[in-house]
Design an enzyme around this catalytic site. Structure first.
Site, PDB file in Angstrom:
ATOM      1  N   THR A   1       1.269  -1.647  -0.347  1.00  0.00           N
ATOM      2  CA  THR A   1      -0.372   0.117   0.057  1.00  0.00           C
ATOM      3  C   THR A   1       0.555   1.417   0.402  1.00  0.00           C
ATOM      4  OG1 THR A   1      -1.619   1.683   1.637  1.00  0.00           O
ATOM      5  CG2 THR A   1       0.157  -0.766   2.483  1.00  0.00           C
ATOM      6  N   ASP A   2       0.362   2.196  -0.824  1.00  0.00           N
ATOM      7  CA  ASP A   2       0.875   3.692  -1.169  1.00  0.00           C
ATOM      8  C   ASP A   2       1.030   4.208   1.089  1.00  0.00           C
ATOM      9  OD1 ASP A   2      -1.737   4.375  -0.188  1.00  0.00           O
ATOM     10  OD2 ASP A   2      -1.643   5.536  -1.810  1.00  0.00           O
ATOM     11  N   GLU A   3       0.027   3.608   2.168  1.00  0.00           N
ATOM     12  CA  GLU A   3       0.567   4.127   3.185  1.00  0.00           C
ATOM     13  C   GLU A   3       1.458   3.722   4.362  1.00  0.00           C
ATOM     14  OE1 GLU A   3      -3.199   3.445   5.761  1.00  0.00           O
ATOM     15  OE2 GLU A   3      -4.560   2.947   3.784  1.00  0.00           O
TER      16      GLU A   3
ATOM     17  N   TYR B   1      -2.298  -0.520  11.665  1.00  0.00           N
ATOM     18  CA  TYR B   1      -2.081  -0.928   9.884  1.00  0.00           C
ATOM     19  C   TYR B   1      -1.161  -1.180   8.875  1.00  0.00           C
ATOM     20  CZ  TYR B   1      -3.720  -1.794   4.638  1.00  0.00           C
ATOM     21  OH  TYR B   1      -3.370  -1.729   3.299  1.00  0.00           O
TER      22      TYR B   1
ATOM     23  N   LYS C   1       2.291  -3.467   7.743  1.00  0.00           N
ATOM     24  CA  LYS C   1       2.594  -3.247   6.203  1.00  0.00           C
ATOM     25  C   LYS C   1       4.228  -3.018   5.548  1.00  0.00           C
ATOM     26  CE  LYS C   1      -0.223  -4.255   2.924  1.00  0.00           C
ATOM     27  NZ  LYS C   1      -0.288  -6.276   2.365  1.00  0.00           N
TER      28      LYS C   1
HETATM   29  P1  NAD Z   1      -9.940  -7.630   2.248  1.00  0.00           P
HETATM   30  O1  NAD Z   1      -9.763  -6.818   3.380  1.00  0.00           O
HETATM   31  O2  NAD Z   1     -10.897  -7.062   1.313  1.00  0.00           O
HETATM   32  O3  NAD Z   1      -9.629  -9.047   2.233  1.00  0.00           O
HETATM   33  C1  NAD Z   1      -8.148  -9.042   2.656  1.00  0.00           C
HETATM   34  C2  NAD Z   1      -8.526 -11.128   2.336  1.00  0.00           C
HETATM   35  O4  NAD Z   1      -7.011 -11.853   2.545  1.00  0.00           O
HETATM   36  C3  NAD Z   1      -9.860 -11.606   2.662  1.00  0.00           C
HETATM   37  O5  NAD Z   1     -10.403 -12.497   1.491  1.00  0.00           O
HETATM   38  C4  NAD Z   1      -9.671 -12.599   4.230  1.00  0.00           C
HETATM   39  O6  NAD Z   1     -10.084 -13.274   4.777  1.00  0.00           O
HETATM   40  C5  NAD Z   1      -7.740 -13.334   3.717  1.00  0.00           C
HETATM   41  N1  NAD Z   1      -7.014 -13.470   4.809  1.00  0.00           N
HETATM   42  C6  NAD Z   1      -6.759 -12.180   6.136  1.00  0.00           C
HETATM   43  N2  NAD Z   1      -6.254 -12.720   6.721  1.00  0.00           N
HETATM   44  C7  NAD Z   1      -5.389 -14.197   6.051  1.00  0.00           C
HETATM   45  C8  NAD Z   1      -5.111 -14.967   6.578  1.00  0.00           C
HETATM   46  N3  NAD Z   1      -4.305 -14.002   8.326  1.00  0.00           N
HETATM   47  N4  NAD Z   1      -4.838 -16.434   6.168  1.00  0.00           N
HETATM   48  C9  NAD Z   1      -4.832 -16.759   5.033  1.00  0.00           C
HETATM   49  N5  NAD Z   1      -5.716 -15.505   3.839  1.00  0.00           N
HETATM   50  C10 NAD Z   1      -6.041 -14.101   4.827  1.00  0.00           C
HETATM   51  O7  NAD Z   1      -8.159  -6.713   1.953  1.00  0.00           O
HETATM   52  P2  NAD Z   1      -8.447  -6.194   0.400  1.00  0.00           P
HETATM   53  O8  NAD Z   1      -8.852  -4.822   0.199  1.00  0.00           O
HETATM   54  O9  NAD Z   1      -8.579  -6.670  -0.731  1.00  0.00           O
HETATM   55  O10 NAD Z   1      -6.750  -5.781   0.663  1.00  0.00           O
HETATM   56  C11 NAD Z   1      -5.874  -6.505  -0.460  1.00  0.00           C
HETATM   57  C12 NAD Z   1      -4.065  -6.326  -0.371  1.00  0.00           C
HETATM   58  O11 NAD Z   1      -4.199  -5.058  -1.240  1.00  0.00           O
HETATM   59  C13 NAD Z   1      -3.628  -5.754   1.247  1.00  0.00           C
HETATM   60  O12 NAD Z   1      -2.455  -6.771   1.204  1.00  0.00           O
HETATM   61  C14 NAD Z   1      -3.632  -4.653   1.183  1.00  0.00           C
HETATM   62  O13 NAD Z   1      -2.485  -4.381   2.331  1.00  0.00           O
HETATM   63  C15 NAD Z   1      -3.585  -4.190   0.064  1.00  0.00           C
HETATM   64  N6  NAD Z   1      -3.939  -2.597  -1.193  1.00  0.00           N
HETATM   65  C16 NAD Z   1      -5.183  -2.569  -0.891  1.00  0.00           C
HETATM   66  C17 NAD Z   1      -5.752  -1.412  -1.245  1.00  0.00           C
HETATM   67  C18 NAD Z   1      -7.393  -0.960  -1.287  1.00  0.00           C
HETATM   68  O14 NAD Z   1      -7.171  -0.076  -1.400  1.00  0.00           O
HETATM   69  N7  NAD Z   1      -8.288  -1.587  -0.199  1.00  0.00           N
HETATM   70  C19 NAD Z   1      -4.696  -0.694  -1.775  1.00  0.00           C
HETATM   71  C20 NAD Z   1      -3.592  -0.482  -1.645  1.00  0.00           C
HETATM   72  C21 NAD Z   1      -2.497  -1.625  -1.502  1.00  0.00           C
HETATM   73  O1  DAU Z   2      -4.401   4.176   0.696  1.00  0.00           O
HETATM   74  C1  DAU Z   2      -4.542   2.810   0.274  1.00  0.00           C
HETATM   75  C2  DAU Z   2      -5.257   1.712   1.612  1.00  0.00           C
HETATM   76  O2  DAU Z   2      -6.436   3.209   1.301  1.00  0.00           O
HETATM   77  C3  DAU Z   2      -5.349   0.756   1.403  1.00  0.00           C
HETATM   78  O3  DAU Z   2      -4.384   0.440   1.858  1.00  0.00           O
HETATM   79  C4  DAU Z   2      -5.932   0.569   2.325  1.00  0.00           C
HETATM   80  O4  DAU Z   2      -5.911  -0.979   2.687  1.00  0.00           O
HETATM   81  C5  DAU Z   2      -7.297   0.891   2.375  1.00  0.00           C
HETATM   82  O5  DAU Z   2      -8.740   0.364   3.374  1.00  0.00           O
HETATM   83  C6  DAU Z   2      -7.553   2.268   2.449  1.00  0.00           C
HETATM   84  O6  DAU Z   2      -7.195   2.988   3.238  1.00  0.00           O
HETATM   85  P1  DAU Z   2      -8.023   3.936   4.049  1.00  0.00           P
HETATM   86  O7  DAU Z   2      -8.117   4.214   5.486  1.00  0.00           O
HETATM   87  O8  DAU Z   2      -7.888   5.317   3.058  1.00  0.00           O
HETATM   88  O9  DAU Z   2      -9.605   3.643   3.622  1.00  0.00           O
HETATM   89  P2  DAU Z   2     -10.800   3.913   4.573  1.00  0.00           P
HETATM   90  O10 DAU Z   2     -12.686   3.427   3.432  1.00  0.00           O
HETATM   91  O11 DAU Z   2     -10.945   2.989   5.589  1.00  0.00           O
HETATM   92  O12 DAU Z   2     -11.233   5.290   4.665  1.00  0.00           O
HETATM   93  C7  DAU Z   2     -11.215   6.226   3.454  1.00  0.00           C
HETATM   94  C8  DAU Z   2     -11.022   7.379   3.655  1.00  0.00           C
HETATM   95  O13 DAU Z   2     -12.095   7.641   4.122  1.00  0.00           O
HETATM   96  C9  DAU Z   2      -9.990   8.648   4.758  1.00  0.00           C
HETATM   97  O14 DAU Z   2      -9.769   9.366   4.205  1.00  0.00           O
HETATM   98  C10 DAU Z   2     -10.645   8.649   5.947  1.00  0.00           C
HETATM   99  C11 DAU Z   2     -12.609   8.901   5.036  1.00  0.00           C
HETATM  100  N1  DAU Z   2     -13.168   7.825   5.517  1.00  0.00           N
HETATM  101  C12 DAU Z   2     -13.560   6.547   5.954  1.00  0.00           C
HETATM  102  C13 DAU Z   2     -14.723   5.870   6.560  1.00  0.00           C
HETATM  103  C14 DAU Z   2     -15.111   4.704   6.122  1.00  0.00           C
HETATM  104  C15 DAU Z   2     -14.604   8.792   5.947  1.00  0.00           C
HETATM  105  O15 DAU Z   2     -15.165   9.984   6.176  1.00  0.00           O
HETATM  106  N2  DAU Z   2     -16.042   8.282   6.283  1.00  0.00           N
HETATM  107  C16 DAU Z   2     -16.247   6.645   6.430  1.00  0.00           C
HETATM  108  O16 DAU Z   2     -17.517   6.025   7.008  1.00  0.00           O
END
Ligand code: NAD
Ligand code: DAU
Length: 331
Positions: free
Chosen positions: A120-122, A147, A151
């Site tokens: 992630t960019d975080e 989190y 990562k």
């Molecule tokens: P998600 O939470 O939707 O999915 C995570 C999946 O991993 C689920 O299916 C869960 O059952 C599985 N999982 C969790 N713990 C596990 C374990 N111990 N063993 C096996 N499986 C397990 O997450 P996502 O949003 O799809 O993110 C996927 C990846 O992408 C992550 O590594 C996250 O850090 C990265 N990422 C997410 C975003 C975003 O915007 N969502 C952006 C950048 C990177």
């Molecule tokens: O940048 C990549 C990341 O983006 C991933 O690594 C994470 O897995 C993914 O969850 C996401 O993280 P954020 O914390 O940015 O995502 P989230 O959807 O939780 O929130 C997005 C923005 O919206 C953040 O600034 C918080 C805000 N927010 C979130 C919720 C759930 C609100 O204002 N209201 C809300 O109800």
């Protein structure tokens, strides 16, 4: 190619599996997923006959070794992924994101397997709202939350295993994804399903925090570009120039669903809330010739709203429990 996809029942992983079955039909896909609260086998239903599914934990060294021994490439999506949850209980984040990644790295080291690490960019922390800078592969790591720190820790393990043990690894750090099959705890699906349920969208703090949105299909096409053409040992940043502040996103959701644009509430802020993320994806574009296909955020968001409207059966079972958790946090 025999591909092992961890976390393939989650948001990005399930979309990756769909894209792979559709666009790379010669690839044999095995999904390893523990089906935590965030994983849902229903997300794989459309491709269930085309893949093998293994329910299990990435910290289970014997299971991981067996599955890795049968794979040519591992793509590691599995993670605890939600910042708010990591503030309530960090332990599963340390366990899955750090110990789980360590377990996979040891297996790919033993078997000489190609490994792509999804991150992630975080890991870079945040940028000021008025800073013209973006994250690049040279930006120092500076994570803010449990989190993002787990990562970052997992990324550093990958770098060390690549350098010290010659593991054939690549890493990608992507910005915020949106699209179908995203859990209703996350910002965009939470607000869409709130509107469907007649609940006012909730903005943390002032609503001015900025995220760099990318459609999940574009994230996954970039992952494929890295698997096929990425240089071993390199880190690629994935982003599509999609910076928006949260208030603008909520107002657009309200407009697209026919509600007044001011029909939202400001709620208490997330502790440590990162201000702004922004990705410079020049390396991915220049070196690997990747380009995003979903550059119109309004159209992508409208399609996502349509998906949640048409697929209530997918998200409804999670909605009440998710909102109950938020109610406890006062958000
Ligand atoms: P998600 O939470 O939707 O999915 C995570 C999946 O991993 C689920 O299916 C869960 O059952 C599985 N999982 C969790 N713990 C596990 C374990 N111990 N063993 C096996 N499986 C397990 O997450 P996502 O949003 O799809 O993110 C996927 C990846 O992408 C992550 O590594 C996250 O850090 C990265 N990422 C997410 C975003 C975003 O915007 N969502 C952006 C950048 C990177
Ligand atoms: O940048 C990549 C990341 O983006 C991933 O690594 C994470 O897995 C993914 O969850 C996401 O993280 P954020 O914390 O940015 O995502 P989230 O959807 O939780 O929130 C997005 C923005 O919206 C953040 O600034 C918080 C805000 N927010 C979130 C919720 C759930 C609100 O204002 N209201 C809300 O109800």
């Amino acid at each position: 190619m025999r591909l092992l996809v961890t976390g393939g029942a989650g948001f990005i992983g399930s979309n990756f599996v769909h894209q792979t079955v559709r666009e790379h039909p010669e690839v044999e896909v095995t999904v390893l997923d523990a089906l935590t609260y965030a994983g849902d086998e229903k997300s794989l239903a459309p491709v269930a006959d085309a893949i093998t599914f293994a329910k299990g934990d990435i910290t289970d060294a014997d299971l991981v070794d067996e599955l890795v021994s049968d794979a040519d490439v591992v793509v590691h999506f599995a993670a605890e992924s939600h910042n708010d949850n990591s503030l309530s209980n960090p332990w599963p984040f340390v366990q899955t994101n750090i110990i789980g990644t360590f377990t996979l790295l040891e297996a790919v080291r033993r078997h000489g397997t190609r490994y792509h690490h999804i991150s992630t960019d975080e890991v870079y922390g945040d940028l000021e709202l008025d800073d013209p800078a973006k994250f690049t592969p040279e930006t120092p790591y500076n994570p803010s939350s449990p989190y993002s720190s787990t990562k970052a820790g997992s990324d550093l393990l990958v770098r060390a295993w690549a350098r010290s043990f010659g593991v054939q690894a690549t890493i990608s750090n992507c910005s915020n994804n949106y699209g179908p099959y995203q859990h209703v705890e996350k910002f965009i699906p939470r607000q869409i399903t709130n509107v469907i349920d007649g609940i006012r969208p909730k903005l943390y703090g002032t609503g001015e925090n900025v995220r760099d949105w990318i459609h999940v299909e574009d994230h996954n096409s970039a992952v494929w570009a890295i698997i096929e053409r990425g240089r071993i040992g390199e880190t690629y940043l994935i982003g599509a120039n999609g910076e928006q502040n949260n208030k603008d996103v909520v107002e657009l959701i309200l407009e697209l669903t026919g509600q007044p644009r001011d029909a939202y509430d400001l709620v208490s802020d997330r502790p440590g809330h990162d201000l702004r993320y922004a990705i410079d994806s020049f390396k991915l574009r220049d070196e690997l010739g990747w380009a995003p296909q979903y550059e119109n955020f309004r159209d992508g968001l409208a399609a996502t709203i349509d998906w949640y409207t048409a697929n209530e059966g997918w998200w409804r079972p999670q909605k009440d429990a998710t909102e109950a958790k938020y109610a406890q946090l006062g958000r």
